[in-house]
Design a protein around this motif. Structure first.
Motif, PDB file in Angstrom:
ATOM      1  N   ARG A 149      26.820   8.303  36.460  1.00  0.00           N
ATOM      2  CA  ARG A 149      27.152   6.896  36.740  1.00  0.00           C
ATOM      3  C   ARG A 149      26.134   6.305  37.709  1.00  0.00           C
ATOM      4  NH1 ARG A 149      33.348   6.267  38.317  1.00  0.00           N
ATOM      5  NH2 ARG A 149      33.149   4.176  37.450  1.00  0.00           N
ATOM      6  N   CYS A 167      27.611  -2.020  36.585  1.00  0.00           N
ATOM      7  CA  CYS A 167      27.300  -1.278  37.807  1.00  0.00           C
ATOM      8  C   CYS A 167      25.952  -1.665  38.386  1.00  0.00           C
ATOM      9  CB  CYS A 167      27.341   0.236  37.541  1.00  0.00           C
ATOM     10  SG  CYS A 167      26.194   0.787  36.259  1.00  0.00           S
ATOM     11  N   PHE A 174      31.577   2.344  42.795  1.00  0.00           N
ATOM     12  CA  PHE A 174      32.384   2.795  41.677  1.00  0.00           C
ATOM     13  C   PHE A 174      33.840   2.974  42.091  1.00  0.00           C
ATOM     14  CE2 PHE A 174      28.134   4.470  40.529  1.00  0.00           C
ATOM     15  CZ  PHE A 174      27.972   3.777  39.353  1.00  0.00           C
ATOM     16  N   VAL A 177      38.514   5.369  37.201  1.00  0.00           N
ATOM     17  CA  VAL A 177      38.978   4.772  35.950  1.00  0.00           C
ATOM     18  C   VAL A 177      39.794   5.824  35.200  1.00  0.00           C
ATOM     19  CG1 VAL A 177      38.296   3.557  33.852  1.00  0.00           C
ATOM     20  CG2 VAL A 177      36.840   3.443  35.881  1.00  0.00           C
ATOM     21  N   CYS A 203      33.521   0.928  33.291  1.00  0.00           N
ATOM     22  CA  CYS A 203      33.957   0.385  34.580  1.00  0.00           C
ATOM     23  C   CYS A 203      34.857  -0.834  34.411  1.00  0.00           C
ATOM     24  CB  CYS A 203      32.743   0.005  35.425  1.00  0.00           C
ATOM     25  SG  CYS A 203      31.748   1.403  35.983  1.00  0.00           S
ATOM     26  N   LYS A 206      38.634  -0.763  34.826  1.00  0.00           N
ATOM     27  CA  LYS A 206      39.222  -0.805  36.172  1.00  0.00           C
ATOM     28  C   LYS A 206      39.298  -2.219  36.710  1.00  0.00           C
ATOM     29  CE  LYS A 206      40.548   0.298  40.344  1.00  0.00           C
ATOM     30  NZ  LYS A 206      41.929   0.723  40.619  1.00  0.00           N
TER      31      LYS A 206
END
Length: 290
Positions: A149, A167, A174, A177, A203, A206
């Motif tokens: 990530r 991101c 982060f 999730v 992402c 979330k």
């Protein structure tokens, strides 16, 4: 209350609070501050404002000074040296036959340390590599293994939705999730359909979850008995984002369901939540999960 400014050290990184020491620091300006890594040059992401004492960790470090042109020139020189260090490190990795992928190189502002970020499937013995790099650059060397990530955040790219990675454009850090979020958002549970380029769950599952929860409280679930302008009926399908409902009217159950908006119906009896209920949102509309 305490006066603070928010400083960011990377284009899309975490924002840290500093004490402006009574000086007005406009958003976007550069400042010199002292951090755990030493003296750094950061960009003001949040101008002077008052925040509650409970939201900050004391003692709050003060801003050393506003960045000068000389500081900015030094920052630019560091960026050029990072490219050179990247090329050198690639050759050294090949020399030592190390199973690792170099992602990025970062010089600290004062040049006292160089950080090399890499990914690898497991642990890597890079002791000889560090010694070799230290002999070349004559400064402290730190190799830092990062996750997939973080790699995506550093390198950037386009997601399955066709837009730049969240991101690498606006997510400061982060968040965890879960697959439950995909269920609640009515998405396909096929891992390849709900995973980002990094291979982890997207992402957006979330940061969009709160919106789904809020709209979900306003939207009748499938199975709910509702009153419409054409009589009572049962909700067969619901889209929590658009508020679009498909209702099978009791007066003619053999007919196809009719479409209503959630504000145009009244719930008589709420339906039970169930997995697999069609309560989709815009990610389905964008064919991310279709």
């Amino acid at each position: 209350m305490a006066e603070v400014i928010g400083v960011r050290f990377k284009n899309v990184g975490k924002v840290y609070y500093f004490d402006p020491d009574g000086v007005q620091m406009p958003k976007g300006s550069r400042v010199i501050v002292e951090t755990a890594r030493g003296v750094e040059c950061g960009q003001v992401a949040m101008a002077n404002r008052q925040v509650a004492d409970g939201t900050i960790v004391k003692p709050l470090k003060k801003v050393v000074r506003a960045a000068t042109q000389e500081d900015l020139d030094k920052l630019e020189r560091n960026r050029k040296k990072e490219k050179e260090a990247y090329a050198v490190c690639l050759k050294k990795i090949e020399k030592f036959h190390l199973d690792m992928k170099l992602i990025d190189v970062e010089y600290t502002f004062d040049g006292s340390k160089i950080l090399f970020y890499f990914t690898a499937d497991g642990r890597v013995d890079f002791r000889e590599l560090v010694k070799d790099l230290a002999s070349v650059f004559r400064t402290r060397i730190e190799l830092r293994q990062i996750g997939v990530r973080d790699e995506s955040k550093m390198l950037g790219g386009l997601g399955v939705c066709g837009r730049p990675f969240c991101c690498s454009t606006f997510l400061g850090e982060f968040q965890p999730v879960s697959i439950k979020m995909a269920k609640e958002q009515g998405l396909s549970l096929n891992p390849t359909k709900i995973s980002g380029t990094c291979g982890r769950l997207m992402c957006c599952l979330k940061y969009e979850q709160k919106g789904y929860e809020e709209f979900g409280r306003l939207t009748p679930r499938p199975g709910s008995l509702v009153k419409t302008a054409e009589g009572p009926g049962v909700v067969t399908e619901a889209n929590v984002i658009t508020g679009r409902l498909k209702v099978s009217l009791q007066k003619d159950e053999a007919a196809p369901p009719k479409v209503f908006q959630r504000e145009d119906v009244t719930v008589i009896r709420a339906g039970k939540a169930r997995d697999g209920g069609r309560q989709g949102g815009h990610k389905g509309d964008k064919k991310v999960a279709e």
